[in-house]
Design a protein around this motif. Sequence first.
Motif, PDB file in Angstrom:
ATOM      1  N   SER A 380     -67.064  45.760  52.591  1.00 52.57           N
ATOM      2  CA  SER A 380     -68.105  46.141  52.176  1.00 52.57           C
ATOM      3  C   SER A 380     -68.616  46.787  53.645  1.00 52.57           C
ATOM      4  O   SER A 380     -69.580  47.520  52.685  1.00 52.57           O
ATOM      5  CB  SER A 380     -68.817  45.573  51.449  1.00 52.57           C
ATOM      6  OG  SER A 380     -69.538  44.447  52.386  1.00 52.57           O
ATOM      7  N   THR A 381     -68.355  47.083  54.227  1.00 52.21           N
ATOM      8  CA  THR A 381     -69.045  47.996  55.362  1.00 52.21           C
ATOM      9  C   THR A 381     -67.884  48.943  56.346  1.00 52.21           C
ATOM     10  O   THR A 381     -66.906  48.649  56.651  1.00 52.21           O
ATOM     11  CB  THR A 381     -68.715  46.306  56.007  1.00 52.21           C
ATOM     12  OG1 THR A 381     -69.748  45.538  56.359  1.00 52.21           O
ATOM     13  CG2 THR A 381     -70.124  47.139  58.041  1.00 52.21           C
ATOM     14  N   ALA A 402     -76.645  55.763  55.354  1.00 54.12           N
ATOM     15  CA  ALA A 402     -76.676  54.481  55.053  1.00 54.12           C
ATOM     16  C   ALA A 402     -76.924  54.729  53.499  1.00 54.12           C
ATOM     17  O   ALA A 402     -76.974  53.782  52.440  1.00 54.12           O
ATOM     18  CB  ALA A 402     -77.548  53.854  55.773  1.00 54.12           C
ATOM     19  N   ALA A 405     -74.181  54.717  51.518  1.00 49.63           N
ATOM     20  CA  ALA A 405     -73.583  52.809  51.458  1.00 49.63           C
ATOM     21  C   ALA A 405     -74.029  52.773  50.514  1.00 49.63           C
ATOM     22  O   ALA A 405     -73.485  51.944  50.081  1.00 49.63           O
ATOM     23  CB  ALA A 405     -73.179  52.910  53.054  1.00 49.63           C
ATOM     24  N   ARG A 406     -75.802  53.001  49.967  1.00 54.51           N
ATOM     25  CA  ARG A 406     -76.138  52.268  49.428  1.00 54.51           C
ATOM     26  C   ARG A 406     -76.168  52.296  48.347  1.00 54.51           C
ATOM     27  O   ARG A 406     -75.679  51.647  47.152  1.00 54.51           O
ATOM     28  CB  ARG A 406     -77.552  52.695  49.882  1.00 54.51           C
ATOM     29  CG  ARG A 406     -79.071  51.940  48.736  1.00 54.51           C
ATOM     30  CD  ARG A 406     -80.501  52.146  49.106  1.00 54.51           C
ATOM     31  NE  ARG A 406     -81.189  51.911  48.472  1.00 54.51           N
ATOM     32  CZ  ARG A 406     -82.584  51.693  48.939  1.00 54.51           C
ATOM     33  NH1 ARG A 406     -82.675  52.096  49.914  1.00 54.51           N
ATOM     34  NH2 ARG A 406     -83.260  51.125  48.088  1.00 54.51           N
ATOM     35  N   LEU A 410     -72.547  49.677  50.195  1.00 58.34           N
ATOM     36  CA  LEU A 410     -71.882  49.116  50.631  1.00 58.34           C
ATOM     37  C   LEU A 410     -72.902  49.079  52.115  1.00 58.34           C
ATOM     38  O   LEU A 410     -74.680  49.390  51.619  1.00 58.34           O
ATOM     39  CB  LEU A 410     -71.183  50.020  50.827  1.00 58.34           C
ATOM     40  CG  LEU A 410     -69.758  50.592  50.457  1.00 58.34           C
ATOM     41  CD1 LEU A 410     -68.790  51.684  50.750  1.00 58.34           C
ATOM     42  CD2 LEU A 410     -68.675  49.641  50.292  1.00 58.34           C
ATOM     43  N   THR A 411     -72.837  48.131  52.720  1.00 58.97           N
ATOM     44  CA  THR A 411     -73.041  48.323  54.213  1.00 58.97           C
ATOM     45  C   THR A 411     -72.896  48.720  54.606  1.00 58.97           C
ATOM     46  O   THR A 411     -71.491  49.359  55.126  1.00 58.97           O
ATOM     47  CB  THR A 411     -73.767  46.872  54.241  1.00 58.97           C
ATOM     48  OG1 THR A 411     -72.737  46.153  54.695  1.00 58.97           O
ATOM     49  CG2 THR A 411     -74.438  46.317  53.667  1.00 58.97           C
ATOM     50  N   ILE A 412     -73.527  49.950  56.553  1.00 56.77           N
ATOM     51  CA  ILE A 412     -72.534  49.863  57.798  1.00 56.77           C
ATOM     52  C   ILE A 412     -73.000  48.825  58.523  1.00 56.77           C
ATOM     53  O   ILE A 412     -73.947  48.746  59.061  1.00 56.77           O
ATOM     54  CB  ILE A 412     -73.668  51.306  58.186  1.00 56.77           C
ATOM     55  CG1 ILE A 412     -75.277  50.989  58.658  1.00 56.77           C
ATOM     56  CG2 ILE A 412     -73.142  52.426  56.976  1.00 56.77           C
ATOM     57  CD1 ILE A 412     -75.056  52.374  58.928  1.00 56.77           C
ATOM     58  N   ASP A 413     -72.017  48.992  59.529  1.00 54.26           N
ATOM     59  CA  ASP A 413     -71.462  48.237  60.486  1.00 54.26           C
ATOM     60  C   ASP A 413     -72.832  48.694  61.802  1.00 54.26           C
ATOM     61  O   ASP A 413     -72.662  49.602  62.886  1.00 54.26           O
ATOM     62  CB  ASP A 413     -70.303  47.974  61.329  1.00 54.26           C
ATOM     63  CG  ASP A 413     -70.493  47.847  62.860  1.00 54.26           C
ATOM     64  OD1 ASP A 413     -71.019  47.041  63.287  1.00 54.26           O
ATOM     65  OD2 ASP A 413     -69.186  47.327  63.233  1.00 54.26           O
ATOM     66  N   HIS A 414     -73.882  48.258  61.781  1.00 52.19           N
ATOM     67  CA  HIS A 414     -75.407  48.791  63.241  1.00 52.19           C
ATOM     68  C   HIS A 414     -74.810  49.057  64.268  1.00 52.19           C
ATOM     69  O   HIS A 414     -74.736  49.605  65.623  1.00 52.19           O
ATOM     70  CB  HIS A 414     -76.280  48.100  62.438  1.00 52.19           C
ATOM     71  CG  HIS A 414     -76.624  49.104  61.988  1.00 52.19           C
ATOM     72  ND1 HIS A 414     -77.603  50.276  60.895  1.00 52.19           N
ATOM     73  CD2 HIS A 414     -77.311  48.804  60.161  1.00 52.19           C
ATOM     74  CE1 HIS A 414     -78.031  50.363  60.280  1.00 52.19           C
ATOM     75  NE2 HIS A 414     -77.627  49.949  59.621  1.00 52.19           N
TER      76      HIS A 414
END
Length: 875
Positions: A380-381, A402, A405-406, A410-414
Amino acid sequence: MKNMSSSELRSAFLDFFRQRGHSIQPSSSLVPGNDPTLLFTNAGMVQFKDVFLGREHRDYTRAATSQRCVRAGGKHNDLENVGYTARHHTFFEMLGNFSFGDYFKQDAIHLAWDFLTKELGIPAEKLWVTVFDEDSEAEKIWLEDVGADPKRFSRIGSKDNFWAMGDIGPCGPCSEIFYDHGESIPGGPPGSPDEDGDRFIEIWNLVFMQYDRDSEGNLHALPKPSVDTGMGLERIAAVMQGVHSNYEIDLFQGLLKAAAKLAGIKDLNKSSLRVIADHIRSCAFLIVDGVLPSNEGRGYVLRRIIRRAIRHGYRLGIREVFFYQLVAPLVEQMGEAYPELKNAQEQVERVLKKEEERFAETLEQGMKILEACVAKLEGSTIPGNIVFQLYDTYGFPVDLTADFAREHQLTIDHAGFETEMAEQRNRARAASSFGADYNQTLKLDGQTEFTGYQYLEDSTKIIGLFMEGEAVESLNEGDEGIVVLEKTPFYGESGGQVGDCGRISTDQGVFEVVNTQKQGGDLFLHRGKLLSGSLSVGESCTARVDKIKRKATELNHSATHLLHAALREVLGDHVTQKGSLVNAERLRFDFSHFEPVTPEQIAVIERLVNEQIRLNEPVLAEVMAKEEAMQAGAMALFGEKYGDEVRVLRIGGFSTELCGGTHVDRAGDIGLFKIIGETGVAAGVRRIEAVTGSAALDWIDSRDKALAIIAGCLKSAPEKAADKVEQLLEKNKQLEKELERLKVKMASSAGGELSSQAVEIEGVKVLAAKIDDSDPKALRDMLDQLRNKLGSCAVVLATVKGDKVSMIAGVSKDLVSKIKAGDLVNVVATQVGGKGGGRPDMAQAGGNNPAALPDALNSVAQWVREQLGAYFKGY
């Protein structure tokens, strides 16, 4: 309750406070004047910051405003929430009333309550009041004087109800007023466990500035307590128009409908429409106030907002350039309240259209990458390397990814993104240059009277001395520090004009001033070094400005005003100043324009300025009310902050600007104006550099001498030198073409001769040879000739110039699975102190050891034999 439009609410608020003795001040720029601590104006009190700190004095002690604000970037950043909540905006209007040592808690509370309950007719039972839990004084006023319902009253701790300008400095308790949207909306009153619901919405915050916090955290009572209040126009409009979401008020409905029409949809509740409607407001007003899209600071934040709006348009199915088309509906909605928006409509549309066209070229490609990534995503990233690729290649700010993704849960790999980003990390942080501590300034009671308009030398008194930011009683020989005078002829750096230099002398010592700066607008800081003797606070002294540098600076400053007017006449009214630097040597002027200024336009601009110089009109300065100056057509300088009274500088009828700088007496004093450079410095910003007076004559003289030397070399008259140079360039082109033809012919001939030197290994022709007097291009041509002639082959060619070796390797296409050209070229390169690389069929390299080249070339055949042997052995 009355049903009121946003325009009626704005007028009602200002009229209410005007009738109660408040000076109504216009909204200040979204770019804070002379304030390095803020990215944007984010509250109504920003334009009064120096007044609250006691560094600036106005001719009124109470004021009211409707201030346009932006919160996007830096500490105050609502960008990511916009579109997903009912009340977050990047742009909003803040209604506020202020008291500068005049009325305090009792009057402030009564004024707020009377406006809400009497002027607007909001029932008291719909309001909820909070105070700081230690502020018994405010509590008593609310409960006993006003008669607020104790059941609709809360005491809140310092986290929400104690305001501070910084870690040290002015601070004080707050009192907030909330509106209750009713039991049908989830949420509890402020201070309760479910206070984060949407039922109770803060509409007004009253700040009671009554303390000064020192560096140890101790609070000291201020001698003149003040009041700073703020009420969001959009929030109170929602209350008065009987809606729950700010996006349902009149200010947004026209924009939402216009955006929906562009998208071909009818549903106005889509979050993407709200994003677009919000963002057109902030983008348009930022451009009005001189911000242009760029890759740093304020310009980068603007670019992020524009791109976010465009991306949401894409999400709605809009594929053509659209965002700029919303400027007209915005002008229709807000142009009457803010005529500067209407006046700049064409410029705003031009900037937005150009920026959108620029981004549209890569938006679709970036979106395809995102969508493909999501389709293949196992978790989910979104991986950091994808986020980085979108940022680095397609200009997608991280918050844009982001945002996407929202929408897809989903999320992002910061962390992964920041690893990939390395030193390119999040350019939005360029805005961190605005993070200076506002309170780290010299503390000194009093102010400096500026006498430099009339005098270059004046008798005065030392009222302050500083070393390394600390006040001292004296300076001794060799000390570097700051001298503050009771009055001074030294101009303090501002408006693009550098500060004066010169000397301050007493009976005891001589201080050399290397620069003069201003603090808070009325305290002049003379920075420099004590050359001899000593200086002490209270001593009488003589202040002498360096006359030569001041006069030369004045020529350039006055010429800058003429240049500004000429640019607007030649290029158009969209030209506005974006910054300047004026010193004794030259002038530099940055201005808004979207393409290079042509040589023909530069010639016209120069001619206009020099015509004004020859007319020799008087340069007149007059102090008048700011409103009167604006009506007279005076232009304000970028980044400057002005009080109620301003200094208007006129040069004949050609130029009228607000300016506090020093100038010549007549335009003719400038002597001569010459543009020496025109370049671009940012998207939509050009820069002109110019010289005046004797510096202009010196520049022309140096050009004449250079032309004379060129003419002498060409054995031509100077006026015919250009024709001679063109003839030589044309002849040179022809010779280069002929040389190229001969090189190709020689390469073909040499290739034929070299091919006979090739040896055959396992059916492969192998050739490694040194070519004398060649270059990389000739080697490439020769390599192509040899590969065509030899068929299945591996070739290395090298040449030597001085101590540098250049080489190229190639293999026929049938061999790339067995031998790589990069490996082949490195067989030689590693032996001559270098390395290289390239495609599988061709690679280049260099080295710095020519002596080893013969043996290195001799090793190629054996290496190829081994590679082919290993390949066939594998089968």
